[in-house]
Design a protein around this motif. Structure first.
Motif, PDB file in Angstrom:
ATOM      1  N   SER A  90       0.854  -1.180   0.000  1.00  0.00           N
ATOM      2  CA  SER A  90       0.000   0.000   0.000  1.00  0.00           C
ATOM      3  C   SER A  90       0.894   1.235   0.000  1.00  0.00           C
ATOM      4  CB  SER A  90      -0.901  -0.002   1.231  1.00  0.00           C
ATOM      5  OG  SER A  90      -0.121   0.044   2.398  1.00  0.00           O
ATOM      6  N   ALA A  91       0.323   2.356  -0.382  1.00  0.00           N
ATOM      7  CA  ALA A  91       1.084   3.601  -0.468  1.00  0.00           C
ATOM      8  C   ALA A  91       1.559   4.023   0.918  1.00  0.00           C
ATOM      9  CB  ALA A  91       0.219   4.683  -1.091  1.00  0.00           C
ATOM     10  N   SER A  92       2.839   4.363   1.020  1.00  0.00           N
ATOM     11  CA  SER A  92       3.397   4.780   2.305  1.00  0.00           C
ATOM     12  C   SER A  92       3.545   6.295   2.380  1.00  0.00           C
ATOM     13  CB  SER A  92       4.770   4.138   2.515  1.00  0.00           C
ATOM     14  OG  SER A  92       5.686   4.641   1.559  1.00  0.00           O
ATOM     15  N   TYR A  93       3.357   6.969   1.239  1.00  0.00           N
ATOM     16  CA  TYR A  93       3.512   8.422   1.140  1.00  0.00           C
ATOM     17  C   TYR A  93       4.922   8.870   1.482  1.00  0.00           C
ATOM     18  CZ  TYR A  93      -1.436   8.269   0.400  1.00  0.00           C
ATOM     19  OH  TYR A  93      -2.662   7.966  -0.115  1.00  0.00           O
ATOM     20  N   ARG A  94       5.879   8.020   1.195  1.00  0.00           N
ATOM     21  CA  ARG A  94       7.298   8.339   1.356  1.00  0.00           C
ATOM     22  C   ARG A  94       8.030   7.739   0.167  1.00  0.00           C
ATOM     23  NH1 ARG A  94       9.042   8.818   7.321  1.00  0.00           N
ATOM     24  NH2 ARG A  94      11.060   8.969   6.338  1.00  0.00           N
ATOM     25  N   ILE A  95       9.002   8.477  -0.344  1.00  0.00           N
ATOM     26  CA  ILE A  95       9.855   7.946  -1.405  1.00  0.00           C
ATOM     27  C   ILE A  95      11.293   8.301  -1.075  1.00  0.00           C
ATOM     28  CG2 ILE A  95       8.118   7.967  -3.241  1.00  0.00           C
ATOM     29  CD1 ILE A  95       9.344  10.576  -4.262  1.00  0.00           C
ATOM     30  N   SER A  96      12.223   7.607  -1.694  1.00  0.00           N
ATOM     31  CA  SER A  96      13.653   7.855  -1.495  1.00  0.00           C
ATOM     32  C   SER A  96      14.288   8.168  -2.830  1.00  0.00           C
ATOM     33  CB  SER A  96      14.339   6.626  -0.906  1.00  0.00           C
ATOM     34  OG  SER A  96      13.794   6.313   0.341  1.00  0.00           O
ATOM     35  N   VAL A  97      15.349   8.938  -2.789  1.00  0.00           N
ATOM     36  CA  VAL A  97      16.122   9.212  -3.996  1.00  0.00           C
ATOM     37  C   VAL A  97      16.845   7.922  -4.360  1.00  0.00           C
ATOM     38  CG1 VAL A  97      17.988  10.579  -4.982  1.00  0.00           C
ATOM     39  CG2 VAL A  97      16.401  11.642  -3.363  1.00  0.00           C
ATOM     40  N   GLN A  98      16.739   7.537  -5.614  1.00  0.00           N
ATOM     41  CA  GLN A  98      17.386   6.317  -6.076  1.00  0.00           C
ATOM     42  C   GLN A  98      18.872   6.567  -6.300  1.00  0.00           C
ATOM     43  OE1 GLN A  98      15.010   5.361  -9.528  1.00  0.00           O
ATOM     44  NE2 GLN A  98      13.481   4.303  -8.283  1.00  0.00           N
TER      45      GLN A  98
ATOM     46  N   ASN B 176      20.618   6.499  -8.855  1.00  0.00           N
ATOM     47  CA  ASN B 176      20.920   7.291 -10.047  1.00  0.00           C
ATOM     48  C   ASN B 176      20.442   8.736  -9.909  1.00  0.00           C
ATOM     49  OD1 ASN B 176      18.174   7.048 -10.301  1.00  0.00           O
ATOM     50  ND2 ASN B 176      18.223   5.920 -12.220  1.00  0.00           N
ATOM     51  N   GLY B 177      19.922   9.118  -8.732  1.00  0.00           N
ATOM     52  CA  GLY B 177      19.486  10.493  -8.487  1.00  0.00           C
ATOM     53  C   GLY B 177      18.028  10.756  -8.813  1.00  0.00           C
ATOM     54  N   ASN B 178      17.321   9.760  -9.316  1.00  0.00           N
ATOM     55  CA  ASN B 178      15.916   9.941  -9.679  1.00  0.00           C
ATOM     56  C   ASN B 178      14.988   9.789  -8.479  1.00  0.00           C
ATOM     57  OD1 ASN B 178      16.613  10.286 -12.328  1.00  0.00           O
ATOM     58  ND2 ASN B 178      16.056   8.208 -12.966  1.00  0.00           N
ATOM     59  N   LEU B 179      13.853  10.468  -8.551  1.00  0.00           N
ATOM     60  CA  LEU B 179      12.747  10.246  -7.620  1.00  0.00           C
ATOM     61  C   LEU B 179      11.652   9.559  -8.420  1.00  0.00           C
ATOM     62  CD1 LEU B 179      12.322  13.567  -5.616  1.00  0.00           C
ATOM     63  CD2 LEU B 179      12.963  11.348  -4.719  1.00  0.00           C
ATOM     64  N   LEU B 180      11.170   8.449  -7.941  1.00  0.00           N
ATOM     65  CA  LEU B 180      10.150   7.705  -8.652  1.00  0.00           C
ATOM     66  C   LEU B 180       8.874   7.732  -7.827  1.00  0.00           C
ATOM     67  CD1 LEU B 180       9.390   5.730 -10.980  1.00  0.00           C
ATOM     68  CD2 LEU B 180      10.044   3.899  -9.431  1.00  0.00           C
ATOM     69  N   ILE B 181       7.799   8.217  -8.438  1.00  0.00           N
ATOM     70  CA  ILE B 181       6.496   8.202  -7.776  1.00  0.00           C
ATOM     71  C   ILE B 181       5.773   6.976  -8.307  1.00  0.00           C
ATOM     72  CG2 ILE B 181       4.309   9.394  -7.486  1.00  0.00           C
ATOM     73  CD1 ILE B 181       5.867  12.005  -7.884  1.00  0.00           C
ATOM     74  N   GLY B 182       5.407   6.076  -7.429  1.00  0.00           N
ATOM     75  CA  GLY B 182       4.856   4.789  -7.842  1.00  0.00           C
ATOM     76  C   GLY B 182       3.440   4.851  -8.380  1.00  0.00           C
ATOM     77  N   SER B 183       3.015   3.735  -8.933  1.00  0.00           N
ATOM     78  CA  SER B 183       1.705   3.644  -9.569  1.00  0.00           C
ATOM     79  C   SER B 183       0.553   3.780  -8.568  1.00  0.00           C
ATOM     80  CB  SER B 183       1.582   2.330 -10.337  1.00  0.00           C
ATOM     81  OG  SER B 183       1.650   1.236  -9.439  1.00  0.00           O
ATOM     82  N   ALA B 184       0.799   3.471  -7.298  1.00  0.00           N
ATOM     83  CA  ALA B 184      -0.269   3.621  -6.296  1.00  0.00           C
ATOM     84  C   ALA B 184      -0.751   5.067  -6.257  1.00  0.00           C
ATOM     85  CB  ALA B 184       0.231   3.198  -4.919  1.00  0.00           C
ATOM     86  N   TYR B 185       0.183   6.013  -6.409  1.00  0.00           N
ATOM     87  CA  TYR B 185      -0.159   7.433  -6.348  1.00  0.00           C
ATOM     88  C   TYR B 185      -0.798   7.898  -7.653  1.00  0.00           C
ATOM     89  CZ  TYR B 185       3.123   6.744  -2.603  1.00  0.00           C
ATOM     90  OH  TYR B 185       3.757   6.251  -1.501  1.00  0.00           O
ATOM     91  N   THR B 186      -0.254   7.431  -8.776  1.00  0.00           N
ATOM     92  CA  THR B 186      -0.808   7.867 -10.058  1.00  0.00           C
ATOM     93  C   THR B 186      -2.207   7.295 -10.267  1.00  0.00           C
ATOM     94  OG1 THR B 186       0.339   6.069 -11.208  1.00  0.00           O
ATOM     95  CG2 THR B 186       1.455   8.197 -11.121  1.00  0.00           C
ATOM     96  N   LYS B 187      -2.452   6.085  -9.790  1.00  0.00           N
ATOM     97  CA  LYS B 187      -3.798   5.500  -9.880  1.00  0.00           C
ATOM     98  C   LYS B 187      -4.768   6.266  -8.994  1.00  0.00           C
ATOM     99  CE  LYS B 187      -2.347   0.825 -11.010  1.00  0.00           C
ATOM    100  NZ  LYS B 187      -2.086  -0.516 -10.482  1.00  0.00           N
ATOM    101  N   GLN B 188      -4.307   6.631  -7.797  1.00  0.00           N
ATOM    102  CA  GLN B 188      -5.154   7.357  -6.852  1.00  0.00           C
ATOM    103  C   GLN B 188      -5.601   8.696  -7.445  1.00  0.00           C
ATOM    104  OE1 GLN B 188      -3.264   8.315  -3.048  1.00  0.00           O
ATOM    105  NE2 GLN B 188      -4.900   7.195  -2.053  1.00  0.00           N
ATOM    106  N   MET B 189      -4.738   9.322  -8.237  1.00  0.00           N
ATOM    107  CA  MET B 189      -5.067  10.607  -8.854  1.00  0.00           C
ATOM    108  C   MET B 189      -5.645  10.438 -10.261  1.00  0.00           C
ATOM    109  SD  MET B 189      -1.938  13.098  -7.728  1.00  0.00           S
ATOM    110  CE  MET B 189      -2.663  14.483  -8.572  1.00  0.00           C
ATOM    111  N   ASP B 190      -5.820   9.194 -10.691  1.00  0.00           N
ATOM    112  CA  ASP B 190      -6.347   8.880 -12.017  1.00  0.00           C
ATOM    113  C   ASP B 190      -5.522   9.545 -13.121  1.00  0.00           C
ATOM    114  OD1 ASP B 190      -8.109   7.486 -13.657  1.00  0.00           O
ATOM    115  OD2 ASP B 190      -9.445   9.218 -13.863  1.00  0.00           O
TER     116      ASP B 190
END
Length: 131
Positions: free
Chosen positions: A77-85, A87-101
């Motif tokens: 489930s979405a934890s509402y926390r992300i970490s810098v990968q 390679n320096g990228n921030l990835l926002i997972g599909s749980a969030y993009t689905k929630q916002m349609d």
């Protein structure tokens, strides 16, 4: 040998109230005072911390087992926390993009602060008017 009468372990609101009253004690002493102990054959008291902590979790209404999704599949489930990968990228997972349609191609404006990043979704109508 005198037998000490064991009290019934507290649960729910009574447990939470008692723990707040005993805030100055260690967690083992709190567990004992709330009835989470057993007496061995030799008369030694053993504190049952797991039962005590599980009762606290239940009393707080925290669901650790998790509910399965509507499609019957588990998953995270979405934890509402992300970490810098790495390679320096921030990835926002599909749980969030689905929630916002959100759909592929949806665009965002990025604004950077000293300790924050704001993402503002751009309307498709704004893009069409600019062309």
């Amino acid at each position: 040998m005198t037998k000490k009468k064991k009290i019934e372990p507290l649960t729910g609101e009574a447990l939470l109230k008692k723990v707040k009253e005993l805030e100055h004690l260690s967690k083992e002493q709190k567990a004992r005072e709330c009835g989470y102990y057993t007496v061995t054959k030799n008369g030694v008291e053993r504190v049952n911390m797991m039962k005590f902590l599980n009762a606290l979790i239940d009393a707080e209404g925290i669901e650790l087992d998790g509910k399965q999704g509507t499609n019957g599949r588990g998953g995270r489930s979405a934890s509402y926390r992300i970490s810098v990968q790495s390679n320096g990228n921030l990835l926002i997972g599909s749980a969030y993009t689905k929630q916002m349609d959100l759909k592929p191609g949806d665009e965002f404006e990025i604004s950077l602060g000293r300790k924050h990043i704001h993402l503002k979704q751009l309307d498709r109508l704004e893009d069409d008017e600019e062309e």
